[in-house]
Design a protein around this motif. Structure first.
Motif, mmCIF file in Angstrom:
data_model
loop_
_atom_site.group_PDB
_atom_site.id
_atom_site.type_symbol
_atom_site.label_atom_id
_atom_site.label_comp_id
_atom_site.label_asym_id
_atom_site.label_seq_id
_atom_site.Cartn_x
_atom_site.Cartn_y
_atom_site.Cartn_z
ATOM 1 N N PRO A 65 0.830 -1.208 0.000
ATOM 2 C CA PRO A 65 0.000 0.000 0.000
ATOM 3 C C PRO A 65 0.862 1.255 0.000
ATOM 4 O O PRO A 65 1.889 1.317 0.671
ATOM 5 N N SER A 66 0.447 2.205 -0.796
ATOM 6 C CA SER A 66 1.090 3.518 -0.767
ATOM 7 C C SER A 66 0.073 4.465 -0.150
ATOM 8 O O SER A 66 -1.051 4.590 -0.612
ATOM 9 N N HIS A 67 0.456 5.115 0.937
ATOM 10 C CA HIS A 67 -0.472 6.008 1.630
ATOM 11 C C HIS A 67 -0.322 7.411 1.077
ATOM 12 O O HIS A 67 0.735 8.021 1.221
ATOM 13 N N ASP A 107 2.819 8.568 -0.903
ATOM 14 C CA ASP A 107 3.636 7.581 -0.220
ATOM 15 C C ASP A 107 4.226 8.093 1.089
ATOM 16 O O ASP A 107 5.440 8.054 1.291
ATOM 17 N N ARG A 117 4.400 5.000 7.140
ATOM 18 C CA ARG A 117 3.362 4.369 7.945
ATOM 19 C C ARG A 117 3.160 5.125 9.269
ATOM 20 O O ARG A 117 2.038 5.293 9.744
ATOM 21 N N MET A 144 1.266 8.281 8.688
ATOM 22 C CA MET A 144 -0.132 7.976 8.416
ATOM 23 C C MET A 144 -0.876 7.666 9.717
ATOM 24 O O MET A 144 -1.979 8.153 9.939
ATOM 25 N N SER A 182 -5.192 4.999 0.738
ATOM 26 C CA SER A 182 -4.151 4.022 0.433
ATOM 27 C C SER A 182 -4.453 3.338 -0.896
ATOM 28 O O SER A 182 -5.546 2.864 -1.112
#
Lengths: 373, 666
Positions: free
Chosen positions: B80-82, B154, B157, B160, B177
């Motif tokens: 996943p790219s946030h 991106d 984590r 985010m 995401s």
């Protein structure tokens, strides 16, 4: 004394009273559903509505206790007071969604136009009471009643509140229909209206009011702007079908497609949940209320009571038919409440006052009794 | 009471009540008629509209399949790219700001923006840049300031998690995401795996029928492209309830009709035949060289054990996740590189094979019975033919076939063409039998065909004039002859296994995400080459000598413990000098390509390796060491895996996970 009490019980207009109670109960039940969408203060509105109903009941009780003929003397005073508060609106009121209709006293606020229609009815009753005739009237002889109507009517139109203004005019027309008007005069009147209407359309009505009317004439043209209310309320009614989706299960309501569902659009909420069957019950109750009012008028002991009862019935009738008509798409959307279904203190008080006045006239239809009371 | 008026002359009204009452009844009846029409006659229609209002079909994303190496190591997966989105107009709506009032854009965004900057931990420069951008949008007309814009891609984590906890204090800020492709080995295997990109408008039109929508990512090169339909998976959908503002509502089981949901089907995993550790060894072996490629294939199956092309690129940068700017930069680097890093040099580049082609010429001559392998010829360092002298590397003296291959004598092969009638067509025919000069059908990346020039082709090419000298060049794999590294590897595998030319395979099995094998690909033989075994034996022996005899061209490169047979190649290139090109570049691009092609071990060969170093110079010095190192790594890995496996089975008899080596006969 006991004799009197039993007389009161006999003479009291129970059918009308029960009808009003039934509509009020249905109204609160429906209001609960209409506000169940919301959280917070608006979800509690049905409770305030109950308070207003009780307050209205007390006011009505007082009004019933006092012989309606006492109003006759106060008629023009009340009328003047009403017009004065309407004028005050322009000085004091704050804009709510582009129109100024409310006056505030501290935390308390009320809508004068709700009461002025009653004062108008009383004033007209007084005028016609004082001016008995047996031959047909000419337009000239209706000039003063017309002027009595136009003053508050135009002030309200200026607020702007097309719905309430038109109720004033329609109530006047119904009362005028009560009198014996010459056919020639009727023809002249219709001709004048036809001539004046375009002028009113162009110069007096505001763009949003014109838009509402055009939207009504071509409802699908502009769904997202003016047509939103009309469209979704029609869909909600249609969605109800024969027996409805069930209490608290109307999707148009529960999913927020009905804006103002607790003020101007409680009827689609009801229609969606109870279907055509429920609607017929509700409409029958309103019809009974209005026609019973006319019946009371026909039995009234004097001209004042007669016009008063017809006027009050007309107010109830106008509200009911305009509101249900606009929500079902046969009339343009104007801000007219549904009697005892819409949330609002001013509205509840006005409607209950109307009912109380009709009961009052009804109870005092026999002069001997009336004198004794 | 007496003071109240007592007139009761209501005769004027008497006849009117009935009419008014009737009017009211008619109005209400009209209303009921209207309701009947709405609720009964058009009821179905309105019910459908009401349903449409609240039921929305949302698509459920699927996950792209992983790409694994033969041992189950992950080569490509989704992560996943946030991404951080903000609504410019709403962003400033802190406790104190009213957006309409502060449209000018001076004082606002105290509370929320500073908070956001704090969480992101960005520097002053970036902050100023983003602030500028937001202010520009806020000052502009039009709907953009009310829409979500991508502020930063991106984010980590931790950031985010921080944003999620404080979401309520920051209206207009949202983290979305999205899956992006992740290649843990970065440059290693990049050409083979390929990369992904957002599908462009042109392709989208063609792909719409296959269910692609705007914003979808699609494999652009390598396996990602070739096996797209397997990897992609199928989107699902679900009907959900939404209110008038488009917000999701729970429930609706009794409202939404069946079918309510179609689950997405995740893409298939691909288990490749390559061993990523072997590819890493290839990368390590290429240290010190600028450009080239290596291919290792299993001699017994044609499965590719490793493929490597240099220079590489980082598919992570191209596949997104780190922002459009990063993608643009990566593409610029890729396509401006003079060493052509975008090109997969193992399959997309055709090069003259040079001396690695000699065994093919030898087999052609032997099969036609044109020569006797024991016959000697004299090499004096060159052969005068026509007006030209065709050169040899040095004076070999008396040379037979064995020595000619082992020591790479050009004169011997010139003579075959000039004096023994081994013409271009004979050579080309043998080359074609070994799959040279035609696409292998790997299916991954655009394959170059290469060329086995025939007499007719050469004549056409040279305006009707054929010169015998062309044949001399063809005999030593020069001139118009070109092959790809992969073709040569498969040809040498066929040389090693006695004539079985395999279809190359890169995907061994298709698996579900749970690891169940859906489809397995068994080796496919492309052709059985009709060359007599004794002729194969002759050439194989010569190839062995090329590495293991002191005079062999690859003798110096050999490694202890690596039993290998093979042939070096040093292919001349013709470089067109561009005016004004720097001397250094001219020198580099005029240098010969260094080749080595071989297989191991000598008896029961398992692996064929071909290494090409572009402009590397002498094959024995630059290409052969790479091939040896790769084979050494192959042997070491095999031993390590067998030991590991034996250890595992001995311990708990749960020998799972690792596949047996290709074509693994016990």
């Amino acid at each position: 004394m006991t004799r009197n009490e039993s007389r009161i019980r006999d003479l009291f207009d129970w059918p009308l009273f029960i009808c009003v109670v039934l509509i009020s109960v249905l109204g609160v039940i429906n209001l609960y559903s209409a506000t169940s969408v919301y959280t917070g203060a608006r979800a509690e509105l049905y409770i305030s509505q109950i308070y207003w109903l009780f307050l209205g009941g007390i006011v009505g009780g007082v009004l019933i206790a006092v012989d309606y003929r006492h109003l006759e003397r106060a008629a023009y005073f009340l009328y003047t007071f009403g017009v004065f508060t309407l004028a005050l609106v322009f000085v004091l009121a704050r804009d709510v969604r582009g129109s100024a209709r409310w006056i505030e006293f501290g935390a308390f606020r009320f809508q004068p136009s709700e009461f002025t229609k009653l004062f108008l009815v009383i004033a007209l009753a007084k005028y016609l009471h004082d001016d008995p005739r047996n031959e047909g009237r000419s337009l000239k002889e209706l000039l003063i009643p017309a002027a009595l109507t136009l003053v508050p009517g135009l002030l309200i139109l200026k607020q702007p509140d097309l719905g309430t203004a038109s109720i004033h005019f329609i109530v006047f027309l119904i009362i005028a229909a009560l009198t014996k008007v010459r056919w020639k005069s009727v023809a002249v009147f219709v001709g004048t209206v036809a001539a004046v209407a375009p002028v009113v359309w162009t110069y007096i009505l505001l763009p949003y009011q014109r838009q509402r009317v055009t939207t009504f004439l071509n409802p699908e043209a502009d769904l997202l702007k003016g047509g939103w209310h009309a469209h979704h309320s029609r869909v909600a009614i249609g969605n109800g079908g024969l027996v409805g989706l069930g209490y608290l299960k109307g999707t148009q309501n529960q999913f927020n497609f009905l804006p103002d569902q607790y003020t101007d659009f409680p009827f689609p909420v009801f229609a969606e949940e109870w279907g055509l069957a429920g609607c017929i019950v509700l409409i029958s109750l309103y019809l009974f209320l209005c026609v019973w009012g006319i019946r009371v008028a026909s039995q009234a002991r004097d001209r004042f009571g007669c016009v008063l009862a017809v006027g009050c019935s007309s107010i109830l009738f106008c509200h009911a038919i305009i509101n249900m008509g606009m929500t079902s798409g046969v009339l343009p959307v104007v801000g007219v409440t549904l009697p005892l279904f819409s949330y609002g203190g001013s509205s509840v008080l006005t409607m209950l006052t109307c009912a109380a006045l009709i009961i009052n006239v009804s109870m005092r239809r026999f002069s001997s009794v009336a004198d004794r009371l | 009471m007496s003071m109240l008026v007592r007139r009761s002359d209501t005769t004027e009204f008497r006849k009117r009540f009935r009419w008014i009452g009737l009017f009211m009844v008619l109005c209400f009846v009209g209303l009921i008629v209207r309701l009947f029409s709405l609720q009964i006659l058009d009821g179905e229609e309105y019910r459908a509209i009401a349903r449409e209002n609240i039921i929305r079909r949302i698509t459920l994303a699927t996950t792209r399949g992983q790409i694994l190496d033969r041992n189950g190591k992950v080569l490509a997966r989704s992560r996943p790219s946030h991404n951080l989105y903000v609504v410019p107009k709403r962003l400033e709506m802190g406790a104190t700001c009213v957006p309409e009032v502060e449209e000018a854009g001076k004082a606002p965004k105290r509370t929320c923006w500073t908070k956001l900057v704090g969480f992101l931990g960005i520097g002053e420069d970036e902050r100023a840049r983003l602030e500028q951008r937001l202010n520009d949008i806020r000052a502009s007309d039009g709907p953009r300031k009310d829409q979500q814009i991508l502020l930063k891609e991106d984010i980590s984590r931790d950031v985010m998690a921080n944003l999620k906890t404080h979401e309520a204090e920051m209206p207009g800020v949202a983290v979305v995401s999205v899956p992006v492709r992740f290649y843990p080995n970065e440059e290693i295997g990049a050409h083979l795996l390929g990369y992904m990109a957002e599908v462009d408008a042109e392709k989208l039109a063609a792909l719409q029928s296959s269910g692609y929508i705007e914003g979808d990512r699609i494999g652009i090169t390598g396996i990602e492209r070739a096996w797209e339909s397997y990897l992609r998976g199928t989107r699902g959908w679900e009907k959900v309830l939404v209110d008038a503002r488009g917000r999701r509502r729970s429930g609706g089981d009794e409202i939404i009709e069946e079918p309510r949901k179609v689950d997405p089907i995740p893409g298939r995993d691909l288990r490749l035949t390559i061993d990523i550790d072997l590819v890493k060894a290839m990368d390590a072996a290429f240290r010190g060289e600028l450009a080239g490629g290596v291919v290792a294939v299993d001699v017994r199956t044609g499965r590719i054990l490793g493929m490597y092309s240099k220079p590489g690129f980082d598919p992570n940068a191209l596949s997104g996740g780190s922002g459009k700017q990063v993608i643009r930069d990566a593409f610029r680097r890729l396509y401006l590189d003079p060493l052509k890093s975008a090109l997969d040099k193992t399959v997309s580049g055709a090069y003259p094979p040079g001396s690695t082609f000699k065994p093919i010429t030898a087999l052609a001559a032997l099969e036609k019975g044109m020569i006797d392998a024991r016959q000697f010829t004299q090499c004096r360092g060159g052969l005068a033919f026509g007006k030209r002298t065709f050169r040899c590397t040095h004076v070999h003296g008396a040379t037979d076939l064995h020595k000619a291959i082992a020591e790479s004598c050009n004169v011997y092969f010139y003579r075959l063409a000039a004096e023994f009638g081994v013409g271009m067509d004979v050579i080309a025919e043998m080359g074609q039998k070994f799959g040279l000069g035609s696409r292998t059908g790997l299916g991954v990346n655009a394959e170059a065909a290469g060329r086995m020039p025939t007499r007719a082709w050469m004549t056409l090419r040279n305006k009707g004039q054929f010169r015998l000298g062309f044949g001399l060049n063809a005999a030593i794999g020069q001139g118009a002859t070109t092959v790809t590294v992969l073709q040569l590897a498969l040809a040498y595998a066929a040389l090693a296994n006695g004539g079985t030319l395999f279809q190359p395979q890169i995907v061994g099995a298709v698996e579900t995400s749970a690891g169940t094998v859906v489809q397995e690909f068994s080796p496919r033989v492309r052709r059985q080459i009709d060359v007599r075994p004794e002729n194969f034996a002759l050439v194989q022996k010569a190839l062995f000598a090329g590495v293991n005899e002191t005079t062999g061209t690859a003798w110096r490169a050999r490694l202890a413990g690596v039993e290998m047979a093979g042939k070096t190649g040093t292919a001349q290139v013709s470089h067109h000098v561009v005016r004004g090109q720097e001397a250094e570049k001219v020198w580099y691009f005029s240098r010969e390509h260094a080749w080595f092609a071989g297989y191991s071990p000598m008896r029961a060969p398992e692996i064929a390796v071909v290494a090409l170093v572009e402009h590397g110079g002498a094959g024995g010095k630059h290409a052969a060491p790479i091939a040896f190192e790769v084979v050494k790594a192959y042997q070491d890995l095999k031993v390590a895996r067998q030991n590991g496996k034996r250890g595992a089975t001995a311990k708990d008899n749960k020998g799972q996970g690792a596949d047996p080596p290709a074509g693994g006969s016990p």
